[in-house]
Each structure stands twice: as structure tokens, then as C-alpha cells.
Design an enzyme around this catalytic site. Structure first.
Site, PDB file in Angstrom:
ATOM      1  N   CYS A 201     -39.109  57.454  22.271  1.00 59.82           N
ATOM      2  CA  CYS A 201     -39.069  55.693  21.765  1.00 59.82           C
ATOM      3  C   CYS A 201     -37.781  55.329  21.807  1.00 59.82           C
ATOM      4  CB  CYS A 201     -39.704  54.957  20.936  1.00 59.82           C
ATOM      5  SG  CYS A 201     -39.393  55.446  18.890  1.00 59.82           S
ATOM      6  N   CYS A 207     -40.489  50.179  23.999  1.00 62.65           N
ATOM      7  CA  CYS A 207     -41.151  50.310  23.037  1.00 62.65           C
ATOM      8  C   CYS A 207     -42.411  50.229  22.019  1.00 62.65           C
ATOM      9  CB  CYS A 207     -40.473  50.377  21.727  1.00 62.65           C
ATOM     10  SG  CYS A 207     -39.316  49.044  20.947  1.00 62.65           S
ATOM     11  N   CYS A 222     -42.816  48.412  13.932  1.00 64.67           N
ATOM     12  CA  CYS A 222     -41.932  49.734  13.752  1.00 64.67           C
ATOM     13  C   CYS A 222     -41.325  50.097  12.110  1.00 64.67           C
ATOM     14  CB  CYS A 222     -40.844  49.596  14.701  1.00 64.67           C
ATOM     15  SG  CYS A 222     -39.687  50.652  15.162  1.00 64.67           S
ATOM     16  N   ASP A 223     -41.160  52.028  12.430  1.00 65.37           N
ATOM     17  CA  ASP A 223     -41.167  52.052  11.425  1.00 65.37           C
ATOM     18  C   ASP A 223     -39.347  52.185  10.346  1.00 65.37           C
ATOM     19  OD1 ASP A 223     -40.030  53.794  13.271  1.00 65.37           O
ATOM     20  OD2 ASP A 223     -40.286  56.252  12.320  1.00 65.37           O
ATOM     21  N   CYS A 264     -25.075  46.461  29.277  1.00 68.38           N
ATOM     22  CA  CYS A 264     -25.869  47.611  30.005  1.00 68.38           C
ATOM     23  C   CYS A 264     -26.628  47.479  30.653  1.00 68.38           C
ATOM     24  CB  CYS A 264     -26.645  47.578  28.712  1.00 68.38           C
ATOM     25  SG  CYS A 264     -26.994  48.230  27.038  1.00 68.38           S
ATOM     26  N   CYS A 267     -23.795  49.281  33.362  1.00 69.61           N
ATOM     27  CA  CYS A 267     -23.646  50.761  32.872  1.00 69.61           C
ATOM     28  C   CYS A 267     -25.022  51.880  33.845  1.00 69.61           C
ATOM     29  CB  CYS A 267     -24.027  51.182  31.460  1.00 69.61           C
ATOM     30  SG  CYS A 267     -23.921  52.424  30.920  1.00 69.61           S
ATOM     31  N   CYS A 273     -31.181  55.850  28.752  1.00 68.52           N
ATOM     32  CA  CYS A 273     -31.101  55.185  27.417  1.00 68.52           C
ATOM     33  C   CYS A 273     -32.058  53.811  27.473  1.00 68.52           C
ATOM     34  CB  CYS A 273     -29.544  55.325  26.590  1.00 68.52           C
ATOM     35  SG  CYS A 273     -28.932  53.596  26.788  1.00 68.52           S
ATOM     36  N   CYS A 296     -23.054  53.220  21.152  1.00 67.91           N
ATOM     37  CA  CYS A 296     -23.481  52.527  22.810  1.00 67.91           C
ATOM     38  C   CYS A 296     -22.372  53.693  22.936  1.00 67.91           C
ATOM     39  CB  CYS A 296     -22.642  51.101  23.208  1.00 67.91           C
ATOM     40  SG  CYS A 296     -22.660  51.153  25.325  1.00 67.91           S
TER      41      CYS A 296
END
Length: 333
Positions: A201, A207, A222-223, A264, A267, A273, A296
Site C-alpha cells: 500500500c 490506501c 490503518c495499522d 512530490c 519528482c 512511490c 524521501c
């Protein structure tokens, strides 16, 4: 008078093989004899920091003699679960059950990438997932999450360490294990390079499909987000399917893409990613917000390092050939 014999072995050139690892056969024999009551240990000039990863999975009752007799080192007292895990692995293998390993990478073991990877190979692990430890503490000592401030703990892997670790493990995997050993991040990177959905994920555009249930039935988004702000409800009051498909959870998943900072978006690896895991986005970006991924630098170094290889393997896959062909190319450039 009852006497018992203590068996002491050197490490380098004796217990350790040419690959500087304890073989699985030696590991199994020593552990089995220890379980039967034998007293076996090592004497070495090495420090505890280098002995620990090498003897991982080797059960020895007496302490090890380290630093040429200057100190004794033992895992006893830590009372970890390692020995029980290794017993469980041996039982799975005895009955032909395949298993995979999830290994956490922290500021200590990140300094030993080859040794760490070779250990998992030595115990027969073919499916391996590396999880970077990135933890922050709030001033009150409680864990921080992405929406709160905090200080990175000394145990957390640094961005530079993470990039170095991935590159060195990848180089070893590339030379010896493509098609035989499967490292989740490497496989998922190749999947993204080939235009496929990644198997993890953290590299997906969105996600929100991996919720976490606590012992009391509370369900979280989420965990990595087991905090009150991300509690979806309780399974005694609502269904898991209903909570995981709720507007709130869908918004949580969509925020992975929607909250990407300019760094991001600009990039060249953003399509690979996708900003990685939102839990690690707490570094100030050019917007002045804490929304840039802490790791990053490490990921950019890794993706740059593997780009040419990924181009080759993705092309081989599209042509119907196994990506493992790259090992032949590496050996005969």
C-alpha cells in the site's frame, strides 16, 4: 561430583563461513544441542554490536566471550520472543509450510545490510518485507502521528541509512536472488515500473485497505494510525465491511494522493512511490506545511540506483521473458 563440559568456538574462520554467516546447518545443530542441555558458546575479538546480528537465531545458554575476553555478552534477560519465533519457523519448515518474514529496519541494524539480508537467507526465508522504523514522541512521551508534532526517536532509521540499506541489499539480491528470493519493495517497484498495481500500500496512489482491529473490537483506518482520530468504530456495533467502505475511510485513503506536496508532484519518481506512507509525512515542505515524507531522500537514492535495472526487467517482462535474466547480464556485461 557432577561435571558438565563447556564447548567454546571461535567465530571468524571457525563458526562463520566464507560468507561471514553462521550456516543454517550449524545454527540448527547448536540450537538443538542447547535445547537438549549442552553448554555451547563463542569466544571472539568482536564487539557485542557485531556479534548480535551474526548469532541471531543461534541458541546458546552461556554468555559469549567478546572483545578478546574484555566482556561477556548474553541475550538472556532481554526475554524476547526470538527463540520462540525460530522454533515456529522450524516447525513450519518441518511440515512444508511456506512463510514470509517482516523485518524492521532501525538505526542499529541498518548499518549491517548484507549481514541482515544474509541472515534471512540462511534460515530459508524466500519472501521478505523490510519495514523502516520511524517513530516520533510527543513531549508527554506518547507516540506522535502524522497530524501531531514530535521528535524522531534515536532508534528510528535515518533517511540516509534507509537509502544506503536498500541499495546495498538490492545489489546483493540482484547478483544472487532475482526470481528465487522475493523482497516486497523490490517486487513492488518492478510492478510499478511495469505499469502494474504494487503489492504494498505504501507505493499505491491511494490506501485505506488495511484496517487494524484492537483486542476490544475497535477498528482503525490503518495499522499505522491506531489513534483516536482514526477510529472508525467497533465491530460489536457495526460491520467491518461497512466501516471500511464508509465515506470517512474512503476520504482517509484518498488523502494519500490529495495531500502530496509540490516536491512530490515535481519528482521524477512520484509515479513510483506516490509519497510513500502518510504516517512518515511530517517534514516541512516548500508550502510551509509538515507534509513531506521523512524518508524521501532515501527513497530517491534507491529509485535512482535501480532505475536502469528496472527498465531492463520491465522490458523483459513485457516481452514474455523472466526478469531473472538480468543476473546473467550482471555476470557477463
Amino acid at each position: 561430583m557432577n561435571t558438565r563440559t563447556l564447548y567454546v568456538s571461535d567465530m571468524d574462520g571457525t563458526l562463520l563461513g566464507a560468507d561471514s554467516c553462521v550456516s543454517e546447518r550449524s545454527r540448527r545443530i547448536i540450537s538443538d544441542l542447547t535445547e537438549q542441555g549442552a553448554l555451547i558458546t563463542v569466544a571472539t575479538a568482536r564487539t557485542p554490536a557485531t556479534v548480535q546480528p551474526l548469532l541471531a537465531g543461534v541458541e546458546m545458554a552461556p554468555p559469549a566471550v567478546v572483545m578478546t575476553g574484555a566482556a561477556l555478552w548474553t541475550r538472556r534477560g532481554a526475554r524476547g520472543s526470538f527463540s520462540r519465533v525460530m522454533l515456529g519457523i522450524r516447525m513450519l519448515e518441518r511440515y512444508g509450510v511456506e512463510w514470509n518474514g517482516m523485518a524492521t529496519v532501525n538505526s542499529l541494524n541498518a548499518e549491517y545490510p548484507e549481514e541482515f539480508y544474509n541472515f534471512f537467507k540462511s534460515i530459508g526465508c524466500r519472501y521478505l518485507q523490510f519495514t523502516p522504523i520511524v517513530e516520533r514522541l510527543q513531549p508527554d512521551g506518547h507516540l506522535a502521528h502524522a497530524a501531531t508534532g514530535g521528535t524522531v526517536t534515536p532508534e528510528s532509521v535515518t533517511p540516509g541509512q534507509w537509502g544506503e540499506f536498500l541499495c546495498r541489499v538490492y545489489d546483493l539480491w540482484m547478483r544472487e536472488d532475482v526470481g528465487n528470493g522475493f523482497v516486497q519493495l523490490f517486487d513492488s517497484t518492478l510492478a510499478r515500473w511495469g505499469g502494474e498495481t504494487p503489492g504494498v500500500c505504501t507505493l499505491a496512489p491511494e490506501c485505506g485497505h488495511a484496517g487494524a482491529i484492537e483486542h476490544d473490537g475497535d477498528l482503525y483506518s490503518c495499522d499505522h494510525f491506531v489513534f483516536d482520530d482514526y477510529k472508525l468504530g467497533n465491530i460489536r456495533e457495526a460491520t467491518i465491511a461497512g466501516m471500511m467502505n464508509s465515506p470517512r475511510q474512503r476520504e482517509f485513503g484518498a488523502m494519500k494522493r490529495a495531500s502530496l506536496p509540490p516536491e512530490c508532484l515535481q519528482c521524477r519518481f512520484s509515479w513510483i512511490c506516490n509519497g510513500e506512507c502518510p504516517k512518515n509525512r511530517f517534514v516541512l515542505s516548500s508550502t510551509g506545511r509538515a507534509d513531506l515524507n521523512y524518508l524521501c531522500e532515501g527513497y530517491r537514492r534507491f529509485f535512482s540506483h535501480v532505475a536502469a535495472d528496472m527498465d531492463f526487467m520491465a522490458a523483459r517482462l513485457r516481452a514474455g521473458f523472466p526478469p531473472a535474466d538480468i543476473m546473467k547480464l550482471k555476470k557477463n556485461p
